[in-house]
Design a protein around this motif. Structure first.
Motif, short mmCIF file in Angstrom:
data_model
loop_
_atom_site.label_atom_id
_atom_site.label_comp_id
_atom_site.label_asym_id
_atom_site.label_seq_id
_atom_site.Cartn_x
_atom_site.Cartn_y
_atom_site.Cartn_z
N SER A 1 0.91 -1.19 -0.05
CA SER A 1 -0.14 -0.16 0.04
C SER A 1 0.86 1.16 -0.04
CB SER A 1 -0.99 -0.05 1.20
OG SER A 1 -1.83 -1.26 1.23
N GLY B 1 1.39 4.40 -2.94
CA GLY B 1 1.05 5.75 -2.85
C GLY B 1 -0.24 5.87 -1.71
N GLN B 2 -0.68 4.74 -1.18
CA GLN B 2 -1.78 4.71 -0.36
C GLN B 2 -1.16 4.69 1.05
OE1 GLN B 2 -5.21 4.25 -1.20
NE2 GLN B 2 -4.28 4.81 -3.15
N ARG B 3 -0.69 5.74 1.49
CA ARG B 3 -0.12 6.07 2.67
C ARG B 3 -0.91 5.74 3.79
NH1 ARG B 3 2.00 11.78 1.18
NH2 ARG B 3 0.02 11.74 0.17
N ALA C 1 -0.33 11.71 -8.29
CA ALA C 1 -1.65 11.58 -9.03
C ALA C 1 -1.74 12.50 -10.21
CB ALA C 1 -2.97 11.32 -7.86
N ASN D 1 -5.87 9.54 -6.93
CA ASN D 1 -5.92 9.11 -5.42
C ASN D 1 -7.11 9.57 -4.71
OD1 ASN D 1 -3.87 7.21 -5.52
ND2 ASN D 1 -2.29 8.73 -4.65
N ARG D 2 -7.76 10.70 -5.45
CA ARG D 2 -8.94 11.40 -4.86
C ARG D 2 -9.92 11.60 -5.72
NH1 ARG D 2 -8.07 17.47 -3.09
NH2 ARG D 2 -10.16 17.05 -2.57
N GLY E 1 -6.72 10.01 5.39
CA GLY E 1 -7.19 9.99 3.79
C GLY E 1 -7.31 11.16 3.20
N ARG F 1 -5.19 13.47 0.50
CA ARG F 1 -5.72 13.36 -0.51
C ARG F 1 -5.66 12.04 -1.32
NH1 ARG F 1 -5.01 18.85 -3.94
NH2 ARG F 1 -4.93 20.38 -2.01
N GLU F 2 -6.05 11.02 -0.49
CA GLU F 2 -6.06 9.62 -0.87
C GLU F 2 -7.60 8.99 -0.68
OE1 GLU F 2 -1.46 8.96 0.37
OE2 GLU F 2 -3.04 7.90 1.76
#
Length: 301
Positions: free
Chosen positions: A142, A146-148, A194, A210-211, A265, A269-270
């Motif tokens: 993750s 980039g899914q921090r 993104a 991502n958003r 999130g 900006r995820e």
């Protein structure tokens, strides 16, 4: 005297019990189709996958939409084990969000389900070594994707689970593995921003970042119900493997962790990757606030 010097040799029954303990896991929950809510989930997965195909999209979008809806259903079952109607609402909400706003990165969804399952302890087993490896791998993947916010879920869930201090609590050091797996990869690899939204995916459609506006609204709506969501609530459902009730304190912590992850999130900006989690959290919040009618508690997933 000589026999006392021989090493202890466990019996075959003890060896079998040890193997069973090592193989047991806190992660999988088989889908028993004799249960109505599980049949609904299977049907929702199929319908969610079929809808994009009927709209002329490819198999990637079809599978992503179906899995997004199913992930929201599975997440809601961890956040609200007594009430299957919340999962029944979360499934179409997440599927529609994927259909209209773009298929999310499903790594975040998988990581959320696994992390909350370990924290809620609905399976009824302490996380095994293989479970910890799986959670660490999900956190690392993750983070690389980039899914921090999702990458931090396993470490946070393991830390809260260890703090529970019950029979299903992992050893405290396990949380460090999860945190390291989620934090270190971004320092070694900086994911692309993104800004690829102008590109096209394999089906010729615009790539999703991502958003998105819809997924931001989902997260904001769930966070708007934080007060009712985070409040304590009794739980009567039992664990899958042992005749023990699911811990109400653990479920409360899972809901609080879900809210914190959605907030993070939004800041990062995820929100798109967390859309199934947002749909599940929103559904639970709607039930707790009285918008959804609460049926009798469900005794089995």
């Amino acid at each position: 005297m000589a026999s006392t010097l021989l090493p202890f040799r466990p019996t075959s029954a003890q060896q079998a019990q040890k193997r069973a303990t090592q193989l047991a896991s806190a992660l999988p929950r088989p889908l028993d189709l004799t249960v109505a809510s599980n049949r609904y989930a299977a049907a929702g997965l199929a319908v969610g996958a079929l809808a994009p195909l009927l709209l002329g999209r490819g198999w990637k979008a079809a599978l992503g939409t179906g899995v997004a809806g199913f992930s929201a259903w599975a997440t809601a079952r961890e956040l609200d084990p007594d009430h299957p109607q919340t999962a029944a609402v979360a499934l179409p909400v997440a599927a529609v969000a994927a259909l209209l706003g773009g298929v999310p990165n499903l790594l975040g969804s998988l990581t959320a389900v696994s992390s909350l399952r370990v924290l809620s302890a609905t399976v009824g087993h302490r996380p095994s070594q293989s479970d910890l490896l799986a959670l660490g791998a999900q956190a690392a993947l993750s983070a690389f994707a980039g899914q921090r916010a999702a990458a931090l879920l396993p470490g946070a869930a393991l830390s809260l689970a260890a703090d529970a201090g019950d029979r299903f609590a992992p050893f405290p050091e396990a949380a460090l593995y999860g945190v390291a797996a989620g934090v270190l990869p971004p320092t070694l690899h900086r994911p692309e921003k993104a800004g690829t939204e102008n590109g096209k995916d394999g089906d010729g459609h615009k790539k999703a970042g991502n958003r998105g506006v819809l997924t931001d609204l989902l997260s904001l709506a769930a966070l708007g119900l934080s007060q009712s969501l985070a409040a304590p609530e009794a739980v009567s459902s039992g664990c899958d493997l042992v005749p023990t009730r699911v811990s109400a304190n653990r479920v409360q912590r899972s809901r609080q962790l879900a809210l914190g992850t959605l907030g993070l999130g939004l800041l990062l900006r995820e929100s798109r990757g967390l859309a199934p989690l947002a749909a599940a959290t929103l559904a639970v919040g709607l039930r707790r606030s009285g918008v959804l009618n609460a049926a009798a508690p469900d005794r089995r997933d």
